[in-house]
Write an enzyme that holds these catalytic residues in place. Structure first.
Site, PDB file in Angstrom:
ATOM      1  N   SER A  46       0.836  -1.207   0.000  1.00  0.00           N
ATOM      2  CA  SER A  46       0.000   0.000   0.000  1.00  0.00           C
ATOM      3  C   SER A  46       0.864   1.248   0.000  1.00  0.00           C
ATOM      4  O   SER A  46       0.358   2.352  -0.107  1.00  0.00           O
ATOM      5  CB  SER A  46      -0.906   0.004   1.227  1.00  0.00           C
ATOM      6  OG  SER A  46      -0.120   0.003   2.396  1.00  0.00           O
ATOM      7  N   HIS A 101      -2.683  -3.207  -5.709  1.00  0.00           N
ATOM      8  CA  HIS A 101      -3.072  -2.903  -4.331  1.00  0.00           C
ATOM      9  C   HIS A 101      -4.569  -3.105  -4.105  1.00  0.00           C
ATOM     10  O   HIS A 101      -5.397  -2.327  -4.594  1.00  0.00           O
ATOM     11  CB  HIS A 101      -2.652  -1.452  -4.003  1.00  0.00           C
ATOM     12  CG  HIS A 101      -3.016  -1.037  -2.613  1.00  0.00           C
ATOM     13  ND1 HIS A 101      -3.450   0.227  -2.306  1.00  0.00           N
ATOM     14  CD2 HIS A 101      -3.027  -1.732  -1.453  1.00  0.00           C
ATOM     15  CE1 HIS A 101      -3.710   0.286  -1.011  1.00  0.00           C
ATOM     16  NE2 HIS A 101      -3.460  -0.886  -0.479  1.00  0.00           N
ATOM     17  N   GLU A 108      -5.784  -0.748  -7.025  1.00  0.00           N
ATOM     18  CA  GLU A 108      -4.897   0.237  -7.657  1.00  0.00           C
ATOM     19  C   GLU A 108      -3.804  -0.548  -8.386  1.00  0.00           C
ATOM     20  O   GLU A 108      -3.113  -1.355  -7.765  1.00  0.00           O
ATOM     21  CB  GLU A 108      -4.275   1.147  -6.595  1.00  0.00           C
ATOM     22  CG  GLU A 108      -5.289   2.090  -5.959  1.00  0.00           C
ATOM     23  CD  GLU A 108      -4.689   2.952  -4.834  1.00  0.00           C
ATOM     24  OE1 GLU A 108      -5.072   4.111  -4.709  1.00  0.00           O
ATOM     25  OE2 GLU A 108      -3.847   2.441  -4.067  1.00  0.00           O
ATOM     26  N   ASN A 115      -4.648   6.161  -0.293  1.00  0.00           N
ATOM     27  CA  ASN A 115      -3.964   6.455   0.969  1.00  0.00           C
ATOM     28  C   ASN A 115      -3.368   7.854   0.983  1.00  0.00           C
ATOM     29  O   ASN A 115      -3.286   8.498   2.022  1.00  0.00           O
ATOM     30  CB  ASN A 115      -2.869   5.417   1.242  1.00  0.00           C
ATOM     31  CG  ASN A 115      -3.484   4.129   1.758  1.00  0.00           C
ATOM     32  OD1 ASN A 115      -4.618   4.131   2.231  1.00  0.00           O
ATOM     33  ND2 ASN A 115      -2.765   3.037   1.640  1.00  0.00           N
TER      34      ASN A 115
END
Ligand code: COA
Length: 656
Positions: A125, A146, A158, A197
């Site tokens: 991540s 991800h 992702e 994130n």
């Protein structure tokens, strides 16, 4: 390597993420090698997957029955020997702990043991895909993949390009993600935190913590505002309690970020969130984060939005992603109520910039420095919805929608009406109910549009039906008024196609039934599950379905409520065309283009008299047909059609 050449997937370093990924891969039909560090953990992991598959079968998700769940579990082999795990893998998905040193050693090992053609995909991540690639001799085949936790529930993946990752590898992993029934978002550059994130941890969680640390607002004021007024699934502090406060803490510490005191103090006291019984809130005897609605009434969240939008603008500026993709990622990966940049356009980009500038002047902190794109947008007057342009253009329809997107392709004359609530599987809420008839009214008079295609956003559903959360406390008259929504495609004078990729359930299927054509990808599932809620279909399902598939089949769908596969729906005549999953978009476009190339007046009359005729006595219907036929003789399009035939050329119809 092509998608259909992938037969075996190895998942390395399991944990709950790895289990979920292995489960998805097995559900998609792959042979899966699930590698963990010792026999006991590997066995536990396998049992965990079996339990999860049985749960899915109980709910009938993924079309699973208990027998099929057993079959899926048997595709997975738990093992410990890494060489054995990867020796015949076509793709390795690594989900090892987020410790770079450990991963670098692992990638050296994987590079040595996996066949030459194997792609190595990391579920990291935050770590660098480029660096993982560099340690191998196959950097072109090293890529980020991800997933979000839990993978069987969270639709987003992702797909991250390292500096050396080849386009072929990117495309393959995008396609593989789709095959695993997830929604891939391409992340074109290997930037720390990728998209979700980056937007979530720093700006949403940490900026909120700075606001609380400075004493500008309290934790419950901020959480209350973001949840009850801004419609996020939960406030930033409650979210950190859920994910573990130490996770974001270590991520930011590693990035060299100064930690806000409220977070620092909480972590130092060993209060890491739900898992320790205490974080920002205390979790005891079933009690949770119980902040009130009133608390957030006066808190202005502009500073939080400003940082999130600044981050997203930076991603666009650096060509990491696009506004559309960032919005989809935030909705699917973090449950944002609408796209972040759509919301920015609604708030006003100028207001966002002003907040950043004021904070920068006051605190001189780098994170408040507005990225040049924001300043440029404001200078160019692209300040959002009111100005007609912002991150999105608003000139296409003159208006913007909360629950829909409208894209008009003037060349092909196709309008795409996109049901845009991907985090809720495009469930039909009051916004969508109000907006869709308006969109159809506008498209009807738009000369650039000859065909309308309705599709769902997010890759998992056309629509999972009426938004059930609105059923509680809803008034009967609101539901009686549903008719206008469901009649919109039928009354529209242009042909309308329902492009079903994924679930079309309840009201979602009823909307499709009101269209002129229903085409679906092979993986789709359709049904009228209202009976499970003690209801019957209320948007034409009992009637239009009967007319399409016959009385007893319609009754079965309505009274038993089970979902049926696209294949079965195709046999029933409920779906007109069924396409391979990979070719779906392309085939829908080809079908729409055929309609768009036709003579618009003749097509309009055909639609109207065929719809009306089907409900009229034959004599009246034939009369309508003769009248329409006569009218068409007076059109330029008819002359164009006849002349073109005689001159052996392709007609170009003008709609006159
Ligand atoms: N109304 C409101 N929310 C809905 C919804 C609906 N009709 N259908 C799905 N959602 C929401 C889910 O609650 C979930 O939200 P969450 O992440 O906050 O929990 C999200 O969309 C994803 O759906 P989920 O159920 O987690 O996905 P799944 O793959 O496990 O199951 C379905 C998919 C379609 C089988 C399941 O969502 C379902 O049965 N939906 C209801 C269908 C229905 O009865 N429609 C008729 C309404 S009259």
């Amino acid at each position: 390597m092509k998608l259909d050449e992938i037969k075996t997937i190895a998942v390395i370093g399991a944990g709950t993420m790895g289990h979920g990924i292995a489960e998805l891969a097995a559900l998609a039909g792959y042979k899966v090698k699930l590698r963990d560090i010792n026999e006991e953990i590997a066995k536990k992991g396998y049992d965990q997957i079996k339990w999860s598959l049985n749960k899915l079968a109980e709910k009938g998700n993924f079309g699973l029955t208990p027998a099929k769940a057993e079959e899926v579990a048997q595709r997975i082999t738990p093992l410990v020997d890494i060489k054995e795990a990867v020796k015949d893998a076509d793709v390795v998905i690594e989900a090892a702990p987020e410790i770079m040193k450990l991963k670098l050693e692992l990638y050296q090992e994987l590079d040595k043991s996996a066949p030459k053609h194997t792609v190595l995909a990391s579920n990291t991540s935050s770590l660098s895909i480029t660096d993982l690639g560099k340690i191998t001799k196959r950097a072109g085949q090293v890529v980020g993949m991800h997933f979000f936790n839990p993978p069987v529930k969270m639709a987003l993946v992702e797909v991250i390009k390292g500096e050396k990752t080849s386009e072929e590898t990117m495309n393959l992993i995008v396609e593989l993600s789709k095959k695993l029934t997830r929604t891939p978002i391409r992340v074109e550059k290997d930037v720390r935190g990728f998209i979700v994130n980056r937007v979530l941890v720093g700006p949403f969680m940490f900026e909120s913590a700075w606001i609380a640390s400075r004493g500008d607002a309290t934790i419950d004021q901020i959480d209350s505002r973001m949840k009850f007024y801004e419609s996020f699934p939960m406030g930033p502090f409650e979210l950190q309690d859920l994910t573990g406060i130490d996770i974001g803490y270590h991520l930011m510490k590693e990035a060299g970020v100064v930690i806000p005191p409220v977070i620092e103090n909480t972590v130092k006291a060993g209060n890491l969130g739900r898992k320790t019984g205490k974080g920002f809130y205390t979790y005891k005897d079933g009690a949770g984060a119980n902040y009130t609605r009133e608390a957030g009434e006066k808190f202005d969240p502009i500073a939080i939005y400003a940082l999130m939008v600044n981050e997203a603008a930076w991603l666009i500026e650096h060509k990491v992603s696009t506004a559309d993709q960032i919005d989809l990622a935030c909705q699917l990966g973090a449950g944002f109520p609408e796209g972040l940049l759509r919301r920015a356009d609604r708030i006003g980009v100028d207001k966002i910039l002003k907040s950043l500038d004021e904070h920068y002047a006051k605190y001189k902190e780098e994170r408040y420095k507005a990225t040049p794109l924001l300043r440029q947008m404001v200078e160019q007057g692209k300040t959002g919805e009111k100005a007609g342009a912002g991150f999105y253009g608003y000139e296409k329809t003159g208006k913007e929608y909360k629950a829909l997107k409208v894209e008009i392709d003037k060349n092909s004359k196709i309008a795409w009406v996109i049901l845009n609530r991907p985090a809720r599987l495009n469930a039909i809420n009051s916004d969508m109910r109000a907006e869709l008839p308006r969109v159809f009214e506008e498209l009807r008079f738009n000369d650039d549009v000859r065909v309308i295609v309705i599709r769902g956003e997010g890759g998992r559903a056309f629509s999972a039906g009426a938004d059930i959360t609105e059923f509680v406390g809803g008034k009967p008259h609101q539901f009686v008024e549903l008719g206008e929504f469901f009649r919109a495609p039928e009354l529209c004078t242009k042909p309308v196609i329902a492009a079903i990729d994924g679930f079309a359930l309840g009201g979602g299927l009823e909307l499709a039934l009101a269209c002129d054509f229903r085409v679906a990808s092979k993986r789709s599932e359709v049904g009228q599950p209202e009976i499970f809620l003690g209801l019957i279909p209320g948007g034409g399902g009992t009637q239009r379905l009967t007319r399409l598939v016959g009385l007893s089949r319609a009754k079965e769908l309505v009274m038993i409520g089970e979902r049926v596969s696209a294949e079965k729906a195709y046999q029933y005549g409920l779906i007109d065309h069924m396409y391979e999953n990979e070719k779906f978009e392309q085939e829908v476009k080809l079908f729409a283009e055929k309609l768009a190339a036709g003579p618009p007046i003749a097509i309009r009359l055909a639609k109207q008299i065929m719809n009306a005729g089907a409900e009229s006595p034959l004599e009246a219907a034939l009369l309508m047909e003769r009248e329409a036929f006569g009218i068409l003789f007076a059109t330029e399009d008819m002359m164009e059609g006849v002349n073109s035939f005689l001159m052996k050329k392709k007609p170009e119809f003008k709609g006159r």
